[in-house]
Design a protein around this motif. Structure first.
Motif, PDB file in Angstrom:
ATOM      1  N   TRP A  57       0.850  -1.190   0.000  1.00  0.00           N
ATOM      2  CA  TRP A  57       0.000   0.000   0.000  1.00  0.00           C
ATOM      3  C   TRP A  57       0.886   1.241   0.000  1.00  0.00           C
ATOM      4  N   PRO A  58       1.265   1.736  -1.156  1.00  0.00           N
ATOM      5  CA  PRO A  58       2.188   2.871  -1.212  1.00  0.00           C
ATOM      6  C   PRO A  58       1.601   4.117  -0.570  1.00  0.00           C
ATOM      7  N   LEU A  59       2.486   4.919   0.025  1.00  0.00           N
ATOM      8  CA  LEU A  59       2.068   6.200   0.581  1.00  0.00           C
ATOM      9  C   LEU A  59       1.997   7.248  -0.512  1.00  0.00           C
ATOM     10  N   LEU A  60       0.977   8.069  -0.445  1.00  0.00           N
ATOM     11  CA  LEU A  60       0.764   9.139  -1.417  1.00  0.00           C
ATOM     12  C   LEU A  60       0.849  10.487  -0.710  1.00  0.00           C
ATOM     13  N   PRO A  61       1.110  11.543  -1.453  1.00  0.00           N
ATOM     14  CA  PRO A  61       1.111  12.880  -0.831  1.00  0.00           C
ATOM     15  C   PRO A  61      -0.269  13.210  -0.263  1.00  0.00           C
ATOM     16  N   VAL A  62      -0.286  14.118   0.690  1.00  0.00           N
ATOM     17  CA  VAL A  62      -1.562  14.517   1.283  1.00  0.00           C
ATOM     18  C   VAL A  62      -2.431  15.180   0.225  1.00  0.00           C
ATOM     19  N   LEU A  63      -3.729  15.074   0.401  1.00  0.00           N
ATOM     20  CA  LEU A  63      -4.661  15.741  -0.494  1.00  0.00           C
ATOM     21  C   LEU A  63      -4.625  17.241  -0.242  1.00  0.00           C
ATOM     22  N   PRO A  64      -4.581  18.061  -1.271  1.00  0.00           N
ATOM     23  CA  PRO A  64      -4.435  19.503  -1.055  1.00  0.00           C
ATOM     24  C   PRO A  64      -5.584  20.138  -0.291  1.00  0.00           C
ATOM     25  N   SER A  65      -6.768  19.571  -0.363  1.00  0.00           N
ATOM     26  CA  SER A  65      -7.898  20.139   0.377  1.00  0.00           C
ATOM     27  C   SER A  65      -7.966  19.628   1.813  1.00  0.00           C
ATOM     28  N   TYR A  66      -7.017  18.777   2.213  1.00  0.00           N
ATOM     29  CA  TYR A  66      -6.984  18.264   3.579  1.00  0.00           C
ATOM     30  C   TYR A  66      -5.720  18.699   4.323  1.00  0.00           C
ATOM     31  N   PHE A 122      -2.291   6.324   2.765  1.00  0.00           N
ATOM     32  CA  PHE A 122      -2.164   5.071   2.036  1.00  0.00           C
ATOM     33  C   PHE A 122      -3.018   5.110   0.770  1.00  0.00           C
ATOM     34  N   SER A 123      -2.497   4.542  -0.286  1.00  0.00           N
ATOM     35  CA  SER A 123      -3.264   4.425  -1.519  1.00  0.00           C
ATOM     36  C   SER A 123      -4.472   3.536  -1.295  1.00  0.00           C
ATOM     37  N   SER A 124      -5.529   3.795  -2.043  1.00  0.00           N
ATOM     38  CA  SER A 124      -6.714   2.945  -1.999  1.00  0.00           C
ATOM     39  C   SER A 124      -6.421   1.595  -2.639  1.00  0.00           C
ATOM     40  N   LEU A 125      -7.268   0.622  -2.349  1.00  0.00           N
ATOM     41  CA  LEU A 125      -7.125  -0.680  -2.994  1.00  0.00           C
ATOM     42  C   LEU A 125      -7.268  -0.533  -4.506  1.00  0.00           C
ATOM     43  N   ILE A 126      -8.342   0.106  -4.938  1.00  0.00           N
ATOM     44  CA  ILE A 126      -8.537   0.415  -6.356  1.00  0.00           C
ATOM     45  C   ILE A 126      -8.445   1.925  -6.487  1.00  0.00           C
ATOM     46  N   PHE A 127      -7.493   2.373  -7.269  1.00  0.00           N
ATOM     47  CA  PHE A 127      -7.124   3.780  -7.255  1.00  0.00           C
ATOM     48  C   PHE A 127      -7.041   4.313  -8.681  1.00  0.00           C
ATOM     49  N   GLY A 128      -7.234   5.594  -8.841  1.00  0.00           N
ATOM     50  CA  GLY A 128      -7.057   6.202 -10.152  1.00  0.00           C
ATOM     51  C   GLY A 128      -7.017   7.699 -10.040  1.00  0.00           C
ATOM     52  N   THR A 129      -6.334   8.348 -10.946  1.00  0.00           N
ATOM     53  CA  THR A 129      -6.280   9.801 -10.957  1.00  0.00           C
ATOM     54  C   THR A 129      -6.200  10.298 -12.394  1.00  0.00           C
ATOM     55  N   ASN A 130      -6.851  11.432 -12.651  1.00  0.00           N
ATOM     56  CA  ASN A 130      -6.877  12.037 -13.987  1.00  0.00           C
ATOM     57  C   ASN A 130      -7.354  11.052 -15.048  1.00  0.00           C
ATOM     58  N   LEU A 131      -8.456  10.392 -14.763  1.00  0.00           N
ATOM     59  CA  LEU A 131      -9.005   9.372 -15.656  1.00  0.00           C
ATOM     60  C   LEU A 131     -10.337   9.825 -16.237  1.00  0.00           C
ATOM     61  N   THR A 132     -10.745   9.157 -17.297  1.00  0.00           N
ATOM     62  CA  THR A 132     -12.076   9.365 -17.858  1.00  0.00           C
ATOM     63  C   THR A 132     -12.615   8.051 -18.385  1.00  0.00           C
ATOM     64  N   ASP A 133     -13.931   7.886 -18.337  1.00  0.00           N
ATOM     65  CA  ASP A 133     -14.611   6.701 -18.870  1.00  0.00           C
ATOM     66  C   ASP A 133     -14.086   5.422 -18.217  1.00  0.00           C
ATOM     67  N   VAL A 134     -14.385   5.297 -16.921  1.00  0.00           N
ATOM     68  CA  VAL A 134     -13.959   4.134 -16.139  1.00  0.00           C
ATOM     69  C   VAL A 134     -15.182   3.449 -15.549  1.00  0.00           C
ATOM     70  N   ILE A 135     -15.198   2.125 -15.619  1.00  0.00           N
ATOM     71  CA  ILE A 135     -16.311   1.330 -15.098  1.00  0.00           C
ATOM     72  C   ILE A 135     -15.748   0.250 -14.185  1.00  0.00           C
ATOM     73  N   ILE A 136     -16.343   0.134 -13.005  1.00  0.00           N
ATOM     74  CA  ILE A 136     -16.065  -1.007 -12.127  1.00  0.00           C
ATOM     75  C   ILE A 136     -17.400  -1.677 -11.878  1.00  0.00           C
ATOM     76  N   THR A 137     -17.514  -2.916 -12.280  1.00  0.00           N
ATOM     77  CA  THR A 137     -18.797  -3.608 -12.127  1.00  0.00           C
ATOM     78  C   THR A 137     -18.546  -5.075 -11.869  1.00  0.00           C
ATOM     79  N   GLU A 138     -19.526  -5.725 -11.348  1.00  0.00           N
ATOM     80  CA  GLU A 138     -19.380  -7.144 -11.069  1.00  0.00           C
ATOM     81  C   GLU A 138     -20.731  -7.825 -11.080  1.00  0.00           C
ATOM     82  N   ARG A 139     -20.671  -9.124 -11.016  1.00  0.00           N
ATOM     83  CA  ARG A 139     -21.860  -9.947 -10.994  1.00  0.00           C
ATOM     84  C   ARG A 139     -22.001 -10.510  -9.600  1.00  0.00           C
ATOM     85  N   GLN A 140     -22.393  -9.649  -8.670  1.00  0.00           N
ATOM     86  CA  GLN A 140     -22.664 -10.040  -7.281  1.00  0.00           C
ATOM     87  C   GLN A 140     -21.464 -10.724  -6.644  1.00  0.00           C
ATOM     88  N   SER A 141     -20.312 -10.088  -6.712  1.00  0.00           N
ATOM     89  CA  SER A 141     -19.156 -10.651  -6.033  1.00  0.00           C
ATOM     90  C   SER A 141     -18.708  -9.716  -4.926  1.00  0.00           C
TER      91      SER A 141
END
Length: 414
Positions: free
Chosen positions: A114-123, A134-153
């Motif tokens: 879990w890599p450490l990231l810089p503090v959020l500027p608004s915090y 700590f980085s989130s489990l599923i993380f992203g920045t400066n992205l567009t058109d992203v889908i996370i979906t599952e079949r009841q898992s």
């Protein structure tokens, strides 16, 4: 900071991905912003779903490989049946993460994953570690058109499940279990759809918020169910002087068909970190079960680290509640503004509250507030006098409400 919100209560309805049999091959259909031209399976990159082997580098390699297809119709990564142990990994644009119903993504216990990231500027400081987070489990920045979906898992042991910026995002049909902190946390983001989520956290565990839109614009949260030891939805916009300086509000948020269980906290909280402001929040068809409060506004004078203004005052106005039915209630309302800074323009109409067998003697505790009520039982406090009025709910729709999802499909033969 400026806060305005409207609440309606009702019932929840849920739906899941649909399945049909085509020439003896099961096809899974699911809603998405866009369907992808390319598809790959995690095992094709060396993934091992035994619940013991780390797949952090596998996820990273798979997503890096598929990122090159963004300009050619995009790609989706399928997580097949199994228990997939992993640390944090980053997503990419024009990408779908599809999780099979028999797949479980497990957060690794190894802190080095879990890599450490810089503090959020608004915090201005880390919530997780000195000078960082700590980085989130599923993380992203400066992205567009992203889908996370599952079949009841399931996704288990999440750490601040999702942080993103400047994104068109769909999170759908997920089950999140036992996160040690906030589950879904989009920040500095716009055009977000979060739907059909089930989030389960121990009811005695603090800071396990369900969904935290934070300095986000044009967000739709719907058809979801949260059990939490903290707020089921917490609307945020930065911390004290850092949030004021960053100055990015959360606005144009719609919440509907949502159910919450939180014995020690709120169904929907505004704050407490909301120094960038909150405006135009609409909530309808909300069900609160065994929950401490329906809507809670968390604020105070000053607050903050060295350098903050100890005399800073929030401005809370334009809060409408209507069409509420409640049963087995101990305490109808606690409305406490701030001395010399009252909460104003509060409207409450058509509210029927039935009390528990042993209710508090004082049902409406009101200080430093101004507004009106109509057709409210039990009778409200003197600071909210009766007036023939129907509290309004916006008639105009938000742009995110008119976003139509496509029906995409994937073979179940994985």
């Amino acid at each position: 900071m400026l806060i305005s919100a409207i609440l309606l209560l009702g019932l929840l309805s849920l739906s899941v991905a649909e399945f049909r049999d085509v020439k003896h091959a099961t096809v899974i259909e699911f809603p998405a912003l866009n369907c992808r031209k390319h598809s790959a399976v995690l095992t094709g990159f060396g993934g091992v779903g035994d619940g013991k082997t780390s797949n952090t580098e596998v996820f990273k390699a798979a997503i890096a490989n598929l990122s090159h297809l963004a300009a050619d119709g995009g790609a989706q990564l399928v997580v097949p049946p199994g228990k997939w142990l992993t640390g944090s990994f980053n997503l990419t644009s024009h990408f779908t993460l599809f999780i099979h119903k028999d797949a479980i993504i497990l957060g690794a216990r190894d802190e080095t994953e879990w890599p450490l990231l810089p503090v959020l500027p608004s915090y201005g400081r880390g919530r997780d570690a000195p000078g960082g987070r700590f980085s989130s489990l599923i993380f992203g920045t400066n992205l567009t058109d992203v889908i996370i979906t599952e079949r009841q898992s399931n996704l288990r042991k999440m750490i601040n499940c999702f942080r993103l910026s400047e994104i068109i995002l769909l999170i759908s049909n997920l089950t999140l279990i036992n996160s040690p902190s906030w589950n879904v946390h989009p920040i500095y983001s716009s055009d977000i759809i979060i739907q059909y989520l089930t989030i389960i956290a121990p009811v005695d565990s603090p800071n396990t918020h369900g969904i935290d839109p934070d300095s986000c614009t044009n967000t739709r949260i719907e058809d979801s169910f949260v059990v939490s030891g903290d707020d089921c939805i917490a609307v945020k916009s930065g911390w004290d002087q850092y949030g004021i300086r960053f100055n990015m509000s959360t606005k144009h948020l719609v919440i509907r068909r949502f159910t919450c269980i939180s014995p020690d906290s709120a169904t929907i909280a505004l704050g407490s970190e909301m120094s960038g402001g909150i405006e135009d929040v609409r909530a309808e068809n909300i069900t609160a079960i065994n929950t401490e409060s329906g809507v809670r506004i968390k604020t105070a004078v000053g607050r903050g680290d060295p350098g903050f203004n100890p005399k800073a005052l929030p401005k809370i106005k334009g809060i409408n509640y209507k069409d509420i039915v409640a049963d087995n209630v101990t305490y109808s309302a606690r409305l406490e503004g701030i001395k010399n800074d009252p909460f104003t323009d509060i409207c409450i109409s058509n509210v029927d509250i039935k009390l528990t067998a042993k209710p508090k003697e004082l049902q409406w505790n009101c200080t430093d507030v101004q507004g009106v009520t109509n057709k409210v039982t039990p009778d409200a406090c003197n600071l909210l006098p009766e007036k023939e009025i129907d509290c309004t709910f916006p008639e105009e729709r938000l742009p995110i409400e008119d976003v139509k999802l496509k029906t995409c499909s994937i073979s179940d033969n994985i």
